[in-house]
Design a protein around this motif. Structure first.
Motif, PDB file in Angstrom:
ATOM      1  N   UNK A 134       4.686 107.052  24.818  1.00 46.97           N
ATOM      2  CA  UNK A 134       3.716 105.987  24.796  1.00 46.97           C
ATOM      3  C   UNK A 134       4.219 104.813  23.966  1.00 46.97           C
ATOM      4  N   UNK A 135       3.342 103.795  23.809  1.00 49.04           N
ATOM      5  CA  UNK A 135       3.712 102.576  23.088  1.00 49.04           C
ATOM      6  C   UNK A 135       3.596 102.763  21.590  1.00 49.04           C
ATOM      7  N   UNK A 136       3.940 101.747  20.910  1.00 51.52           N
ATOM      8  CA  UNK A 136       3.879 101.779  19.468  1.00 51.52           C
ATOM      9  C   UNK A 136       2.447 101.524  19.004  1.00 51.52           C
ATOM     10  N   UNK A 137       2.114 102.021  17.839  1.00 51.55           N
ATOM     11  CA  UNK A 137       0.794 101.827  17.269  1.00 51.55           C
ATOM     12  C   UNK A 137       0.688 100.435  16.640  1.00 51.55           C
ATOM     13  N   UNK A 138      -0.531 100.028  16.308  1.00 48.15           N
ATOM     14  CA  UNK A 138      -0.725  98.688  15.748  1.00 48.15           C
ATOM     15  C   UNK A 138       0.017  98.469  14.434  1.00 48.15           C
ATOM     16  N   UNK A 139       0.106  99.498  13.608  1.00 47.16           N
ATOM     17  CA  UNK A 139       0.806  99.323  12.333  1.00 47.16           C
ATOM     18  C   UNK A 139       2.305  99.154  12.562  1.00 47.16           C
ATOM     19  N   UNK A 140       2.831  99.858  13.515  1.00 43.18           N
ATOM     20  CA  UNK A 140       4.267  99.719  13.802  1.00 43.18           C
ATOM     21  C   UNK A 140       4.574  98.340  14.371  1.00 43.18           C
ATOM     22  N   UNK A 141       3.672  97.833  15.216  1.00 39.90           N
ATOM     23  CA  UNK A 141       3.861  96.491  15.782  1.00 39.90           C
ATOM     24  C   UNK A 141       3.767  95.441  14.662  1.00 39.90           C
ATOM     25  N   UNK A 142       2.813  95.622  13.765  1.00 37.14           N
ATOM     26  CA  UNK A 142       2.652  94.684  12.649  1.00 37.14           C
ATOM     27  C   UNK A 142       3.882  94.704  11.750  1.00 37.14           C
ATOM     28  N   UNK A 143       4.412  95.868  11.466  1.00 33.01           N
ATOM     29  CA  UNK A 143       5.600  95.988  10.637  1.00 33.01           C
ATOM     30  C   UNK A 143       6.804  95.336  11.310  1.00 33.01           C
ATOM     31  N   UNK A 144       6.920  95.526  12.609  1.00 32.51           N
ATOM     32  CA  UNK A 144       8.035  94.912  13.339  1.00 32.51           C
ATOM     33  C   UNK A 144       7.918  93.377  13.339  1.00 32.51           C
ATOM     34  N   UNK A 145       6.695  92.875  13.486  1.00 32.38           N
ATOM     35  CA  UNK A 145       6.492  91.425  13.440  1.00 32.38           C
ATOM     36  C   UNK A 145       6.784  90.870  12.054  1.00 32.38           C
ATOM     37  N   UNK A 146       6.413  91.604  11.016  1.00 23.32           N
ATOM     38  CA  UNK A 146       6.692  91.149   9.655  1.00 23.32           C
ATOM     39  C   UNK A 146       8.189  91.075   9.385  1.00 23.32           C
TER      40      UNK A 146
ATOM     41  N   UNK B 139      10.389  90.221  11.646  1.00 23.44           N
ATOM     42  CA  UNK B 139      10.871  89.035  12.359  1.00 23.44           C
ATOM     43  C   UNK B 139      10.366  87.741  11.708  1.00 23.44           C
ATOM     44  N   UNK B 140       9.080  87.702  11.421  1.00 19.85           N
ATOM     45  CA  UNK B 140       8.469  86.500  10.856  1.00 19.85           C
ATOM     46  C   UNK B 140       7.840  86.887   9.525  1.00 19.85           C
ATOM     47  N   UNK B 141       8.388  86.393   8.415  1.00 18.45           N
ATOM     48  CA  UNK B 141       7.806  86.768   7.122  1.00 18.45           C
ATOM     49  C   UNK B 141       6.417  86.147   6.949  1.00 18.45           C
ATOM     50  N   UNK B 142       5.689  86.683   5.991  1.00 21.50           N
ATOM     51  CA  UNK B 142       4.339  86.205   5.720  1.00 21.50           C
ATOM     52  C   UNK B 142       4.379  84.748   5.273  1.00 21.50           C
ATOM     53  N   UNK B 143       3.436  83.969   5.752  1.00 19.83           N
ATOM     54  CA  UNK B 143       3.394  82.533   5.430  1.00 19.83           C
ATOM     55  C   UNK B 143       2.839  82.338   4.028  1.00 19.83           C
ATOM     56  N   UNK B 144       3.613  81.677   3.201  1.00 21.54           N
ATOM     57  CA  UNK B 144       3.188  81.332   1.851  1.00 21.54           C
ATOM     58  C   UNK B 144       3.517  79.865   1.629  1.00 21.54           C
ATOM     59  N   UNK B 145       2.498  79.017   1.598  1.00 18.02           N
ATOM     60  CA  UNK B 145       2.784  77.585   1.394  1.00 18.02           C
ATOM     61  C   UNK B 145       3.341  77.345  -0.003  1.00 18.02           C
ATOM     62  N   UNK B 146       4.325  76.456  -0.069  1.00 19.05           N
ATOM     63  CA  UNK B 146       4.925  76.133  -1.362  1.00 19.05           C
ATOM     64  C   UNK B 146       4.072  75.078  -2.051  1.00 19.05           C
ATOM     65  N   UNK B 147       3.932  75.233  -3.340  1.00 15.27           N
ATOM     66  CA  UNK B 147       3.232  74.232  -4.130  1.00 15.27           C
ATOM     67  C   UNK B 147       4.286  73.216  -4.559  1.00 15.27           C
ATOM     68  N   UNK B 148       4.492  72.189  -3.691  1.00 19.67           N
ATOM     69  CA  UNK B 148       5.569  71.239  -3.925  1.00 19.67           C
ATOM     70  C   UNK B 148       5.281  70.293  -5.083  1.00 19.67           C
ATOM     71  N   UNK B 149       4.039  69.927  -5.258  1.00 15.14           N
ATOM     72  CA  UNK B 149       3.709  68.977  -6.318  1.00 15.14           C
ATOM     73  C   UNK B 149       2.659  69.586  -7.243  1.00 15.14           C
ATOM     74  N   UNK B 150       2.908  69.445  -8.509  1.00 13.79           N
ATOM     75  CA  UNK B 150       1.945  69.976  -9.467  1.00 13.79           C
ATOM     76  C   UNK B 150       0.745  69.044  -9.535  1.00 13.79           C
TER      77      UNK B 150
END
Length: 81
Positions: free
Chosen positions: A1-13, A15-26
């Motif tokens: 069968x296919x992969x479970x939701x956690x496995x798909x989420x882990x595989x996506x992570x 490929x694409x890391x979690x989005x964290x906006x940079x605080x460019x200006x104080x």
């Protein structure tokens, strides 16, 4: 069968890391930029006001010091019929 939701989420992570906006200006830098824009706008407003005052003052002064008319102008008021 296919992969479970956690496995798909882990595989996506992987490929694409979690989005964290940079605080460019104080906060101090953002406040400084805002103050700089404010002072530039205030300076331009004062310069515009001074230019308008100078132009109006010059025209009023010229009108007050102009020579009198060389000959009088007569206005004849006619009755209405």
């Amino acid at each position: 069968m296919g992969k479970g939701p956690r496995e798909v989420e882990r595989a996506l992570d992987e490929l694409v890391p979690e989005y964290r906006p940079r605080d460019e200006a104080s906060a101090a830098r953002r406040a400084g930029r805002w103050l700089a824009k404010f002072f530039v706008a205030a300076l331009l407003a004062v310069a515009a006001m001074a230019a308008i005052f100078y132009i109006l003052h010059k025209h009023v002064r010229d009108a007050q010091t102009s020579a009198a008319a060389k000959r009088p102008i007569y206005i004849q008021v006619l009755p209405q019929k």
